[in-house]
Design a protein around this motif. Structure first.
Motif, PDB file in Angstrom:
ATOM      1  N   ILE A  75      22.942  16.414 -19.797  1.00  0.00           N
ATOM      2  CA  ILE A  75      24.049  16.160 -20.713  1.00  0.00           C
ATOM      3  C   ILE A  75      25.229  16.993 -20.240  1.00  0.00           C
ATOM      4  O   ILE A  75      25.104  18.190 -20.005  1.00  0.00           O
ATOM      5  CB  ILE A  75      23.667  16.544 -22.159  1.00  0.00           C
ATOM      6  CG1 ILE A  75      22.489  15.699 -22.627  1.00  0.00           C
ATOM      7  CG2 ILE A  75      24.862  16.381 -23.093  1.00  0.00           C
ATOM      8  CD1 ILE A  75      21.915  16.130 -23.956  1.00  0.00           C
ATOM      9  N   ASN A  76      26.368  16.338 -20.078  1.00  0.00           N
ATOM     10  CA  ASN A  76      27.561  17.017 -19.586  1.00  0.00           C
ATOM     11  C   ASN A  76      28.676  16.866 -20.613  1.00  0.00           C
ATOM     12  O   ASN A  76      28.994  15.757 -21.036  1.00  0.00           O
ATOM     13  CB  ASN A  76      27.975  16.406 -18.238  1.00  0.00           C
ATOM     14  CG  ASN A  76      29.084  17.174 -17.576  1.00  0.00           C
ATOM     15  OD1 ASN A  76      29.759  17.974 -18.202  1.00  0.00           O
ATOM     16  ND2 ASN A  76      29.284  16.925 -16.297  1.00  0.00           N
ATOM     17  N   ILE A  85      26.017  11.465 -20.028  1.00  0.00           N
ATOM     18  CA  ILE A  85      24.706  11.666 -19.433  1.00  0.00           C
ATOM     19  C   ILE A  85      24.895  11.321 -17.961  1.00  0.00           C
ATOM     20  O   ILE A  85      25.266  10.196 -17.621  1.00  0.00           O
ATOM     21  CB  ILE A  85      23.635  10.746 -20.064  1.00  0.00           C
ATOM     22  CG1 ILE A  85      23.594  10.912 -21.577  1.00  0.00           C
ATOM     23  CG2 ILE A  85      22.282  10.999 -19.441  1.00  0.00           C
ATOM     24  CD1 ILE A  85      23.247  12.287 -22.054  1.00  0.00           C
ATOM     25  N   ILE A  86      24.650  12.308 -17.098  1.00  0.00           N
ATOM     26  CA  ILE A  86      24.848  12.070 -15.667  1.00  0.00           C
ATOM     27  C   ILE A  86      23.598  12.495 -14.903  1.00  0.00           C
ATOM     28  O   ILE A  86      22.835  13.337 -15.364  1.00  0.00           O
ATOM     29  CB  ILE A  86      26.089  12.818 -15.132  1.00  0.00           C
ATOM     30  CG1 ILE A  86      25.952  14.321 -15.336  1.00  0.00           C
ATOM     31  CG2 ILE A  86      27.357  12.301 -15.773  1.00  0.00           C
ATOM     32  CD1 ILE A  86      27.065  15.111 -14.685  1.00  0.00           C
ATOM     33  N   PRO A  87      23.394  11.895 -13.723  1.00  0.00           N
ATOM     34  CA  PRO A  87      22.250  12.303 -12.900  1.00  0.00           C
ATOM     35  C   PRO A  87      22.357  13.780 -12.524  1.00  0.00           C
ATOM     36  O   PRO A  87      23.443  14.300 -12.298  1.00  0.00           O
ATOM     37  CB  PRO A  87      22.368  11.415 -11.657  1.00  0.00           C
ATOM     38  CG  PRO A  87      23.189  10.251 -12.105  1.00  0.00           C
ATOM     39  CD  PRO A  87      24.128  10.775 -13.146  1.00  0.00           C
ATOM     40  N   LYS A  88      21.213  14.431 -12.447  1.00  0.00           N
ATOM     41  CA  LYS A  88      21.189  15.869 -12.162  1.00  0.00           C
ATOM     42  C   LYS A  88      21.840  16.197 -10.826  1.00  0.00           C
ATOM     43  O   LYS A  88      22.539  17.190 -10.712  1.00  0.00           O
ATOM     44  CB  LYS A  88      19.757  16.400 -12.175  1.00  0.00           C
ATOM     45  CG  LYS A  88      19.295  16.813 -13.525  1.00  0.00           C
ATOM     46  CD  LYS A  88      18.012  17.596 -13.441  1.00  0.00           C
ATOM     47  CE  LYS A  88      17.653  18.066 -14.840  1.00  0.00           C
ATOM     48  NZ  LYS A  88      16.418  18.801 -14.885  1.00  0.00           N
ATOM     49  N   HIS A  89      21.621  15.359  -9.815  1.00  0.00           N
ATOM     50  CA  HIS A  89      22.185  15.678  -8.501  1.00  0.00           C
ATOM     51  C   HIS A  89      23.712  15.685  -8.540  1.00  0.00           C
ATOM     52  O   HIS A  89      24.341  16.456  -7.840  1.00  0.00           O
ATOM     53  CB  HIS A  89      21.649  14.735  -7.411  1.00  0.00           C
ATOM     54  CG  HIS A  89      22.142  13.323  -7.526  1.00  0.00           C
ATOM     55  ND1 HIS A  89      21.532  12.401  -8.345  1.00  0.00           N
ATOM     56  CD2 HIS A  89      23.177  12.696  -6.930  1.00  0.00           C
ATOM     57  CE1 HIS A  89      22.174  11.245  -8.244  1.00  0.00           C
ATOM     58  NE2 HIS A  89      23.185  11.394  -7.399  1.00  0.00           N
ATOM     59  N   LEU A  90      24.303  14.867  -9.394  1.00  0.00           N
ATOM     60  CA  LEU A  90      25.762  14.895  -9.541  1.00  0.00           C
ATOM     61  C   LEU A  90      26.214  16.133 -10.297  1.00  0.00           C
ATOM     62  O   LEU A  90      27.252  16.715  -9.995  1.00  0.00           O
ATOM     63  CB  LEU A  90      26.263  13.639 -10.251  1.00  0.00           C
ATOM     64  CG  LEU A  90      26.141  12.326  -9.487  1.00  0.00           C
ATOM     65  CD1 LEU A  90      26.614  11.168 -10.351  1.00  0.00           C
ATOM     66  CD2 LEU A  90      26.922  12.381  -8.190  1.00  0.00           C
ATOM     67  N   ALA A  91      25.426  16.529 -11.277  1.00  0.00           N
ATOM     68  CA  ALA A  91      25.773  17.712 -12.076  1.00  0.00           C
ATOM     69  C   ALA A  91      25.705  18.970 -11.229  1.00  0.00           C
ATOM     70  O   ALA A  91      26.573  19.837 -11.330  1.00  0.00           O
ATOM     71  CB  ALA A  91      24.844  17.836 -13.277  1.00  0.00           C
ATOM     72  N   THR A  92      24.711  19.076 -10.363  1.00  0.00           N
ATOM     73  CA  THR A  92      24.596  20.277  -9.529  1.00  0.00           C
ATOM     74  C   THR A  92      25.714  20.333  -8.507  1.00  0.00           C
ATOM     75  O   THR A  92      26.262  21.395  -8.249  1.00  0.00           O
ATOM     76  CB  THR A  92      23.225  20.341  -8.822  1.00  0.00           C
ATOM     77  OG1 THR A  92      23.008  19.135  -8.096  1.00  0.00           O
ATOM     78  CG2 THR A  92      22.109  20.559  -9.814  1.00  0.00           C
ATOM     79  N   SER A  93      26.101  19.186  -7.946  1.00  0.00           N
ATOM     80  CA  SER A  93      27.210  19.201  -6.984  1.00  0.00           C
ATOM     81  C   SER A  93      28.531  19.507  -7.684  1.00  0.00           C
ATOM     82  O   SER A  93      29.397  20.183  -7.138  1.00  0.00           O
ATOM     83  CB  SER A  93      27.293  17.879  -6.227  1.00  0.00           C
ATOM     84  OG  SER A  93      27.573  16.807  -7.116  1.00  0.00           O
ATOM     85  N   GLU A  94      28.673  19.054  -8.931  1.00  0.00           N
ATOM     86  CA  GLU A  94      29.878  19.352  -9.708  1.00  0.00           C
ATOM     87  C   GLU A  94      29.962  20.840 -10.027  1.00  0.00           C
ATOM     88  O   GLU A  94      31.027  21.451  -9.957  1.00  0.00           O
ATOM     89  CB  GLU A  94      29.883  18.527 -10.994  1.00  0.00           C
ATOM     90  CG  GLU A  94      31.141  18.677 -11.816  1.00  0.00           C
ATOM     91  CD  GLU A  94      31.123  17.792 -13.046  1.00  0.00           C
ATOM     92  OE1 GLU A  94      31.427  18.309 -14.140  1.00  0.00           O
ATOM     93  OE2 GLU A  94      30.798  16.607 -12.913  1.00  0.00           O
ATOM     94  N   GLN A  95      28.828  21.449 -10.362  1.00  0.00           N
ATOM     95  CA  GLN A  95      28.794  22.890 -10.648  1.00  0.00           C
ATOM     96  C   GLN A  95      29.141  23.692  -9.402  1.00  0.00           C
ATOM     97  O   GLN A  95      29.854  24.688  -9.477  1.00  0.00           O
ATOM     98  CB  GLN A  95      27.414  23.302 -11.167  1.00  0.00           C
ATOM     99  CG  GLN A  95      27.137  22.842 -12.568  1.00  0.00           C
ATOM    100  CD  GLN A  95      25.712  23.161 -13.022  1.00  0.00           C
ATOM    101  OE1 GLN A  95      24.874  23.530 -12.205  1.00  0.00           O
ATOM    102  NE2 GLN A  95      25.447  22.994 -14.298  1.00  0.00           N
ATOM    103  N   GLU A  96      28.655  23.251  -8.248  1.00  0.00           N
ATOM    104  CA  GLU A  96      28.973  23.939  -7.000  1.00  0.00           C
ATOM    105  C   GLU A  96      30.469  23.855  -6.712  1.00  0.00           C
ATOM    106  O   GLU A  96      31.080  24.820  -6.266  1.00  0.00           O
ATOM    107  CB  GLU A  96      28.159  23.344  -5.851  1.00  0.00           C
ATOM    108  CG  GLU A  96      26.680  23.671  -5.939  1.00  0.00           C
ATOM    109  CD  GLU A  96      25.842  22.892  -4.943  1.00  0.00           C
ATOM    110  OE1 GLU A  96      26.415  22.094  -4.174  1.00  0.00           O
ATOM    111  OE2 GLU A  96      24.617  23.075  -4.941  1.00  0.00           O
ATOM    112  N   ASN A  97      31.070  22.709  -6.991  1.00  0.00           N
ATOM    113  CA  ASN A  97      32.511  22.535  -6.786  1.00  0.00           C
ATOM    114  C   ASN A  97      33.300  23.471  -7.696  1.00  0.00           C
ATOM    115  O   ASN A  97      34.296  24.065  -7.280  1.00  0.00           O
ATOM    116  CB  ASN A  97      32.939  21.083  -7.025  1.00  0.00           C
ATOM    117  CG  ASN A  97      32.454  20.143  -5.955  1.00  0.00           C
ATOM    118  OD1 ASN A  97      32.124  20.564  -4.857  1.00  0.00           O
ATOM    119  ND2 ASN A  97      32.370  18.867  -6.286  1.00  0.00           N
ATOM    120  N   ARG A  98      32.870  23.618  -8.944  1.00  0.00           N
ATOM    121  CA  ARG A  98      33.550  24.515  -9.889  1.00  0.00           C
ATOM    122  C   ARG A  98      33.455  25.955  -9.403  1.00  0.00           C
ATOM    123  O   ARG A  98      34.419  26.715  -9.487  1.00  0.00           O
ATOM    124  CB  ARG A  98      32.944  24.403 -11.267  1.00  0.00           C
ATOM    125  CG  ARG A  98      33.294  23.137 -11.989  1.00  0.00           C
ATOM    126  CD  ARG A  98      32.703  23.129 -13.380  1.00  0.00           C
ATOM    127  NE  ARG A  98      32.815  21.832 -13.992  1.00  0.00           N
ATOM    128  CZ  ARG A  98      32.136  21.447 -15.043  1.00  0.00           C
ATOM    129  NH1 ARG A  98      31.287  22.270 -15.616  1.00  0.00           N
ATOM    130  NH2 ARG A  98      32.292  20.249 -15.553  1.00  0.00           N
TER     131      ARG A  98
END
Length: 104
Positions: A75-76, A85-98
């Motif tokens: 959940i984002n 609701i987004i796939p986990k792999h997208l959420a982790t790459s988004e967190q890395e970008n932040r």
């Protein structure tokens, strides 16, 4: 007389320092209690959030009516209040970008 005044000042300084130590010990105990209460509150909030997270995922369905797998999605919440609701792999790459943007 000078030596007597010096001893008196020294005793007063020692008494003041002892009082300061006592006050700091009291403050330390108070802060320990506050820390403990904050830790308990944080744990309760984490548990409530975890329960909410599982409740949300138990109700979600994909396009075919199958339950959404919480192992594959997260959940984002965006800054404007939208929830996705987004796939986990997208959420982790988004967190890395932040993280990278914060470091710059």
């Amino acid at each position: 007389v000078a030596a007597q005044k010096c001893r008196k000042r020294k005793l007063n300084a020692i008494l003041n320092l002892e009082e300061d130590v006592c006050n700091l010990q009291t403050q330390k105990e108070s802060l320990k209690k506050e820390h403990s209460q904050c830790s308990k509150s944080i744990n309760q909030i984490k548990q409530k959030l975890n329960n909410l997270y599982h409740d949300i995922f138990s109700r979600l369905r994909d396009d075919q009516g199958r339950p959404v797998n919480p192992c594959q999605y997260v959940i984002n919440c965006s800054s404007n209040g939208s929830v996705f609701i987004i796939p986990k792999h997208l959420a982790t790459s988004e967190q890395e970008n932040r993280k990278e943007q914060k470091q710059k």
